[in-house]
Write a protein that holds these residues in place. Structure first.
Motif, PDB file in Angstrom:
ATOM      1  N   THR A   1      45.159  39.041  40.468  1.00  0.00           N
ATOM      2  CA  THR A   1      44.953  40.308  41.151  1.00  0.00           C
ATOM      3  C   THR A   1      43.837  41.084  40.469  1.00  0.00           C
ATOM      4  OG1 THR A   1      46.103  42.244  42.053  1.00  0.00           O
ATOM      5  CG2 THR A   1      46.640  41.642  39.798  1.00  0.00           C
TER       6      THR A   1
ATOM      7  N   CYS B   1      42.780  44.868  39.480  1.00  0.00           N
ATOM      8  CA  CYS B   1      43.452  46.150  39.257  1.00  0.00           C
ATOM      9  C   CYS B   1      42.403  47.232  39.036  1.00  0.00           C
ATOM     10  CB  CYS B   1      44.359  46.081  38.036  1.00  0.00           C
ATOM     11  SG  CYS B   1      45.612  44.801  38.140  1.00  0.00           S
TER      12      CYS B   1
ATOM     13  N   TRP C   1      38.514  48.872  35.712  1.00  0.00           N
ATOM     14  CA  TRP C   1      38.897  47.753  36.577  1.00  0.00           C
ATOM     15  C   TRP C   1      39.158  46.545  35.696  1.00  0.00           C
ATOM     16  CZ3 TRP C   1      38.392  47.641  42.176  1.00  0.00           C
ATOM     17  CH2 TRP C   1      38.060  48.886  42.715  1.00  0.00           C
TER      18      TRP C   1
ATOM     19  N   THR D   1      41.001  42.245  35.795  1.00  0.00           N
ATOM     20  CA  THR D   1      41.683  41.181  36.518  1.00  0.00           C
ATOM     21  C   THR D   1      42.883  40.723  35.693  1.00  0.00           C
ATOM     22  OG1 THR D   1      40.269  39.498  35.548  1.00  0.00           O
ATOM     23  CG2 THR D   1      39.610  40.359  37.691  1.00  0.00           C
TER      24      THR D   1
ATOM     25  N   LEU E   1      46.114  50.641  40.559  1.00  0.00           N
ATOM     26  CA  LEU E   1      46.220  49.902  41.815  1.00  0.00           C
ATOM     27  C   LEU E   1      46.288  48.407  41.540  1.00  0.00           C
ATOM     28  CD1 LEU E   1      43.527  51.709  44.009  1.00  0.00           C
ATOM     29  CD2 LEU E   1      45.989  52.182  43.872  1.00  0.00           C
ATOM     30  N   ASN E   2      47.158  47.733  42.276  1.00  0.00           N
ATOM     31  CA  ASN E   2      47.297  46.287  42.211  1.00  0.00           C
ATOM     32  C   ASN E   2      46.720  45.747  43.514  1.00  0.00           C
ATOM     33  OD1 ASN E   2      48.128  43.647  42.065  1.00  0.00           O
ATOM     34  ND2 ASN E   2      50.286  44.097  41.774  1.00  0.00           N
ATOM     35  N   LEU E   3      45.580  45.067  43.444  1.00  0.00           N
ATOM     36  CA  LEU E   3      44.845  44.647  44.633  1.00  0.00           C
ATOM     37  C   LEU E   3      44.740  43.110  44.698  1.00  0.00           C
ATOM     38  CD1 LEU E   3      41.996  47.231  44.035  1.00  0.00           C
ATOM     39  CD2 LEU E   3      43.859  47.469  45.694  1.00  0.00           C
TER      40      LEU E   3
ATOM     41  N   THR F   1      43.679  38.492  49.264  1.00  0.00           N
ATOM     42  CA  THR F   1      44.309  37.943  50.454  1.00  0.00           C
ATOM     43  C   THR F   1      43.571  36.697  50.917  1.00  0.00           C
ATOM     44  OG1 THR F   1      42.993  39.416  51.845  1.00  0.00           O
ATOM     45  CG2 THR F   1      45.203  40.174  51.231  1.00  0.00           C
TER      46      THR F   1
END
Length: 152
Positions: free
Chosen positions: A71, A73, A108, A110, A136-138, A141
């Motif tokens: 993810t 972040c 930011w 990872t 934020l956990n992004l 997708t």
């Protein structure tokens, strides 16, 4: 004293990025390819690391193919907490790198782990340890893999 980015060091950097051998003695193989002694090659690499021209030499693996989750972040970190936050984040083995941006979400990083639950728990721990509430956990997708190499 030799210039840090002489032609030989440029060849070393390009070879390390694009053609790193899978071998028990990879640096010996690189040295032979570039007509250097292994000791000279290792000395040049150490000098480039000491001068921060090279930060890290290591493999780059696709986490999903290894059964891991990754993810991106983004965190909103007050200026006074940036050092604490980045030092705390860096203690987690799943963090590959972090960087500062000129944005409301200014740090930011990872994060790679065997499960999404481990990532979620780790982000909660980081928040508690640092007092940073907004992380934020992004998760990706869809993955687009590009080659990140820099011909010198």
């Amino acid at each position: 004293m030799m210039p840090l980015l002489d032609e030989t060091n440029k060849k070393i950097l390009n070879t390390i990025q694009l053609d790193f051998p899978i071998d028990p003695r990879p640096f010996k193989k690189i040295a032979e390819k570039l007509n250097l002694s292994e000791d000279d090659l290792l000395h040049r690499i150490k000098t480039m690391k000491d001068e921060m021209l090279i930060r890290r030499i290591g493999g780059n693996f696709s986490p999903d193919r290894l059964g891991y989750h990754s993810t991106l972040c983004a965190a909103m970190v007050e200026a006074a907490k940036i050092d604490l936050f980045t030092q705390t984040v860096n203690t987690y083995s799943g963090v590959t790198h972090n960087y500062r941006r000129d944005h409301t979400f200014n740090i930011w990083f990872t994060f790679i782990a065997p499960s999404v639950d481990i990532i979620k728990k780790s982000l909660e721990e980081i928040s508690v340890k640092t007092g940073v509430k907004t992380i934020l956990n992004l998760p990706a997708t869809r993955v687009f893999k590009i080659s990140a190499n820099f011909k010198v």
